[in-house]
Design a protein around this motif. Structure first.
Motif, PDB file in Angstrom:
ATOM      1  N   ARG A 149       1.025  -1.120  -0.001  1.00 24.75           N
ATOM      2  CA  ARG A 149       0.037   0.009   0.102  1.00 24.75           C
ATOM      3  C   ARG A 149       0.913   1.184  -0.025  1.00 24.75           C
ATOM      4  O   ARG A 149       0.438   2.287  -0.516  1.00 24.75           O
ATOM      5  CB  ARG A 149      -0.846  -0.086   1.220  1.00 24.75           C
ATOM      6  N   VAL A 150       2.025   0.887   0.549  1.00 22.85           N
ATOM      7  CA  VAL A 150       2.915   2.450   0.716  1.00 22.85           C
ATOM      8  C   VAL A 150       3.836   2.468  -0.498  1.00 22.85           C
ATOM      9  O   VAL A 150       3.958   3.810  -0.977  1.00 22.85           O
ATOM     10  CB  VAL A 150       3.773   2.221   1.968  1.00 22.85           C
ATOM     11  N   VAL A 151       4.565   1.417  -1.131  1.00 26.16           N
ATOM     12  CA  VAL A 151       5.435   1.498  -2.119  1.00 26.16           C
ATOM     13  C   VAL A 151       5.026   0.917  -3.385  1.00 26.16           C
ATOM     14  O   VAL A 151       5.697   1.098  -4.339  1.00 26.16           O
ATOM     15  CB  VAL A 151       6.756   1.046  -1.657  1.00 26.16           C
ATOM     16  N   GLY A 152       3.781   0.445  -3.434  1.00 24.62           N
ATOM     17  CA  GLY A 152       3.097  -0.112  -4.724  1.00 24.62           C
ATOM     18  C   GLY A 152       3.534  -1.666  -4.696  1.00 24.62           C
ATOM     19  O   GLY A 152       4.577  -2.135  -4.044  1.00 24.62           O
ATOM     20  N   ASP A 153       2.691  -2.561  -5.743  1.00 25.79           N
ATOM     21  CA  ASP A 153       3.099  -3.827  -5.769  1.00 25.79           C
ATOM     22  C   ASP A 153       4.410  -4.481  -5.941  1.00 25.79           C
ATOM     23  O   ASP A 153       5.034  -5.324  -5.262  1.00 25.79           O
ATOM     24  CB  ASP A 153       1.649  -4.498  -6.434  1.00 25.79           C
ATOM     25  N   GLU A 154       4.736  -4.071  -6.915  1.00 26.56           N
ATOM     26  CA  GLU A 154       5.917  -4.705  -7.499  1.00 26.56           C
ATOM     27  C   GLU A 154       7.021  -4.436  -6.476  1.00 26.56           C
ATOM     28  O   GLU A 154       8.140  -5.272  -6.284  1.00 26.56           O
ATOM     29  CB  GLU A 154       6.376  -4.234  -8.879  1.00 26.56           C
ATOM     30  N   ARG A 155       7.147  -3.085  -6.234  1.00 30.41           N
ATOM     31  CA  ARG A 155       8.430  -2.708  -5.528  1.00 30.41           C
ATOM     32  C   ARG A 155       8.187  -3.508  -3.873  1.00 30.41           C
ATOM     33  O   ARG A 155       9.218  -4.028  -3.241  1.00 30.41           O
ATOM     34  CB  ARG A 155       8.402  -1.205  -4.820  1.00 30.41           C
ATOM     35  N   ALA A 156       7.017  -3.679  -3.491  1.00 30.39           N
ATOM     36  CA  ALA A 156       6.981  -4.452  -2.332  1.00 30.39           C
ATOM     37  C   ALA A 156       7.153  -5.907  -2.572  1.00 30.39           C
ATOM     38  O   ALA A 156       7.990  -6.564  -1.678  1.00 30.39           O
ATOM     39  CB  ALA A 156       5.418  -4.507  -1.721  1.00 30.39           C
ATOM     40  N   ARG A 157       6.732  -6.565  -3.774  1.00 26.76           N
ATOM     41  CA  ARG A 157       7.231  -8.059  -3.822  1.00 26.76           C
ATOM     42  C   ARG A 157       8.941  -8.129  -4.066  1.00 26.76           C
ATOM     43  O   ARG A 157       9.515  -9.063  -3.503  1.00 26.76           O
ATOM     44  CB  ARG A 157       6.658  -8.304  -5.271  1.00 26.76           C
ATOM     45  N   ALA A 168      18.531   5.452   4.089  1.00 22.05           N
ATOM     46  CA  ALA A 168      17.430   6.444   4.089  1.00 22.05           C
ATOM     47  C   ALA A 168      16.983   6.999   2.912  1.00 22.05           C
ATOM     48  O   ALA A 168      15.729   7.035   2.544  1.00 22.05           O
ATOM     49  CB  ALA A 168      17.651   7.323   5.190  1.00 22.05           C
ATOM     50  N   GLN A 169      17.907   7.322   1.955  1.00 15.85           N
ATOM     51  CA  GLN A 169      17.718   8.130   0.816  1.00 15.85           C
ATOM     52  C   GLN A 169      16.883   7.219  -0.349  1.00 15.85           C
ATOM     53  O   GLN A 169      15.998   7.394  -0.850  1.00 15.85           O
ATOM     54  CB  GLN A 169      18.874   8.665   0.237  1.00 15.85           C
ATOM     55  N   ASP A 170      17.286   5.925  -0.170  1.00 17.13           N
ATOM     56  CA  ASP A 170      16.552   4.835  -1.350  1.00 17.13           C
ATOM     57  C   ASP A 170      15.327   4.584  -0.828  1.00 17.13           C
ATOM     58  O   ASP A 170      14.400   4.429  -1.423  1.00 17.13           O
ATOM     59  CB  ASP A 170      17.383   3.572  -1.093  1.00 17.13           C
ATOM     60  N   ALA A 171      14.894   4.473   0.658  1.00 14.68           N
ATOM     61  CA  ALA A 171      13.698   4.315   1.143  1.00 14.68           C
ATOM     62  C   ALA A 171      12.825   5.473   0.737  1.00 14.68           C
ATOM     63  O   ALA A 171      11.482   5.310   0.649  1.00 14.68           O
ATOM     64  CB  ALA A 171      13.853   4.162   2.610  1.00 14.68           C
ATOM     65  N   TYR A 172      13.401   6.797   0.768  1.00 12.18           N
ATOM     66  CA  TYR A 172      12.785   8.058   0.565  1.00 12.18           C
ATOM     67  C   TYR A 172      12.283   7.765  -0.937  1.00 12.18           C
ATOM     68  O   TYR A 172      11.039   7.945  -1.486  1.00 12.18           O
ATOM     69  CB  TYR A 172      13.439   9.160   0.751  1.00 12.18           C
ATOM     70  N   GLU A 173      13.173   7.472  -1.845  1.00 11.86           N
ATOM     71  CA  GLU A 173      13.043   7.477  -3.115  1.00 11.86           C
ATOM     72  C   GLU A 173      11.977   6.135  -3.492  1.00 11.86           C
ATOM     73  O   GLU A 173      11.044   6.375  -4.624  1.00 11.86           O
ATOM     74  CB  GLU A 173      14.228   7.144  -3.970  1.00 11.86           C
ATOM     75  N   TYR A 174      11.852   5.217  -2.977  1.00 11.41           N
ATOM     76  CA  TYR A 174      10.931   4.110  -2.924  1.00 11.41           C
ATOM     77  C   TYR A 174       9.376   4.758  -2.495  1.00 11.41           C
ATOM     78  O   TYR A 174       8.374   3.901  -2.633  1.00 11.41           O
ATOM     79  CB  TYR A 174      11.295   2.985  -2.115  1.00 11.41           C
ATOM     80  N   GLY A 175       9.512   5.857  -1.662  1.00 11.75           N
ATOM     81  CA  GLY A 175       8.248   5.942  -0.981  1.00 11.75           C
ATOM     82  C   GLY A 175       7.928   5.458   0.611  1.00 11.75           C
ATOM     83  O   GLY A 175       6.720   5.605   1.006  1.00 11.75           O
ATOM     84  N   LEU A 176       8.886   4.681   0.941  1.00 10.53           N
ATOM     85  CA  LEU A 176       8.836   3.937   2.132  1.00 10.53           C
ATOM     86  C   LEU A 176       8.978   4.904   3.434  1.00 10.53           C
ATOM     87  O   LEU A 176       8.234   4.813   4.431  1.00 10.53           O
ATOM     88  CB  LEU A 176       9.848   3.052   2.297  1.00 10.53           C
ATOM     89  N   VAL A 177       9.549   6.292   2.968  1.00 10.74           N
ATOM     90  CA  VAL A 177       9.410   7.140   4.279  1.00 10.74           C
ATOM     91  C   VAL A 177       9.088   8.432   3.576  1.00 10.74           C
ATOM     92  O   VAL A 177       9.181   8.712   2.424  1.00 10.74           O
ATOM     93  CB  VAL A 177      10.778   7.407   4.848  1.00 10.74           C
TER      94      VAL A 177
END
Length: 254
Positions: A149-157, A168-177
């Motif tokens: 729900r937070v990062v999208g289906d494929e990124r979550a998979r 942290a920066q990659d998590a931000y780019e993924y939308g995780l934070v």
């Protein structure tokens, strides 16, 4: 409440801290139960905002307690997962905004704890991920559902299948934070966000959260939005907000 969790309430902001720094704040059974109890207490005390974080300089929550999990039977693992789901649903259902102050490692159950919050603010030192696959298991505290729900289906998979850890920066780019700040600015930034939220109308924030979190198909979720919207027209927040707008003044919400 177990000694591994502390709860402080000041100026209508509740701060829940997982306090096992010697174990990188890993989630054993008493700690999971204490998280649930702390959220219940924060709600009972009328806190408007809940901040969740971890003690020490290294970890938000490094994960579940692997030394405890390694010998569990399937039935015992199910009970453990149920406790995690109960605690994290309490955070998800808290009747006000919740902020994960991610000050370090947030892996496995720690990432799932952050995902149960409405917003995630990360220190530049933070590391997030769902590495359970490398233990021969999968996320068990809601990660398979909340992460997508937070990062999208494929990124979550990909995160779950490969067990990758994100800085942290990659998590931000993924939308995780939602944002990344310097480590020594994290406390101030989260305090500022929480303070701003306490000035917003309590009833409207709760309704917005309920509508956003609504389950079911699109029709059911849109129906829930209509109900939440309409019910606000019987609250002092709505009357004050609209009167203030018409009178060209700042609203004074309860």
């Amino acid at each position: 409440m177990a000694e591994t969790v502390t709860l402080e309430i000041e100026a209508e902001i509740a701060t829940l801290t997982v306090d096992r720094p010697e174990a990188l704040n890993a989630l054993n059974v008493p700690t999971v139960d204490a998280i649930r109890d702390a959220v219940t207490e924060a709600e009972a005390e009328g806190a408007r905002v809940l901040v969740v974080t971890g003690a020490g300089e290294k970890a938000f929550v490094a994960g579940a307690d692997i030394s405890y999990m390694k010998s569990l039977s399937p039935a015992e693992a199910k009970q453990y997962a149920e406790k995690g789901h109960t605690a994290f649903r309490a955070i998800e259902n808290f009747p006000g905004p919740t902020i994960a102050k991610v000050n370090g490692f947030a892996l496995g159950g720690g990432c799932e704890l952050a995902l149960a919050c409405d917003m995630r603010v990360a220190s530049e030192r933070a590391v997030l991920g769902q590495p359970e696959i490398d233990l021969g298991i999968i996320p068990g505290f809601g990660g398979t559902q909340r992460l997508k729900r937070v990062v999208g289906d494929e990124r979550a998979r990909r995160l779950i299948y490969f067990g990758d850890r994100l800085d942290a920066q990659d998590a931000y780019e993924y939308g995780l934070v939602g944002e990344v700040v310097a480590h020594d600015e994290l406390d101030e930034r989260v305090a500022s966000l929480a303070s701003d939220l306490t000035k917003k109308p309590r009833h409207a924030l709760a309704a917005a959260k309920d509508a956003i979190n609504a389950q079911g198909d699109l029709t059911a979720r849109l129906e829930r939005e209509q109900i939440e919207f309409a019910d606000l027209f019987d609250t002092p927040d709505q009357r004050e907000g609209m009167e203030a707008f018409v009178e060209k003044r700042e609203p004074d919400f309860e």
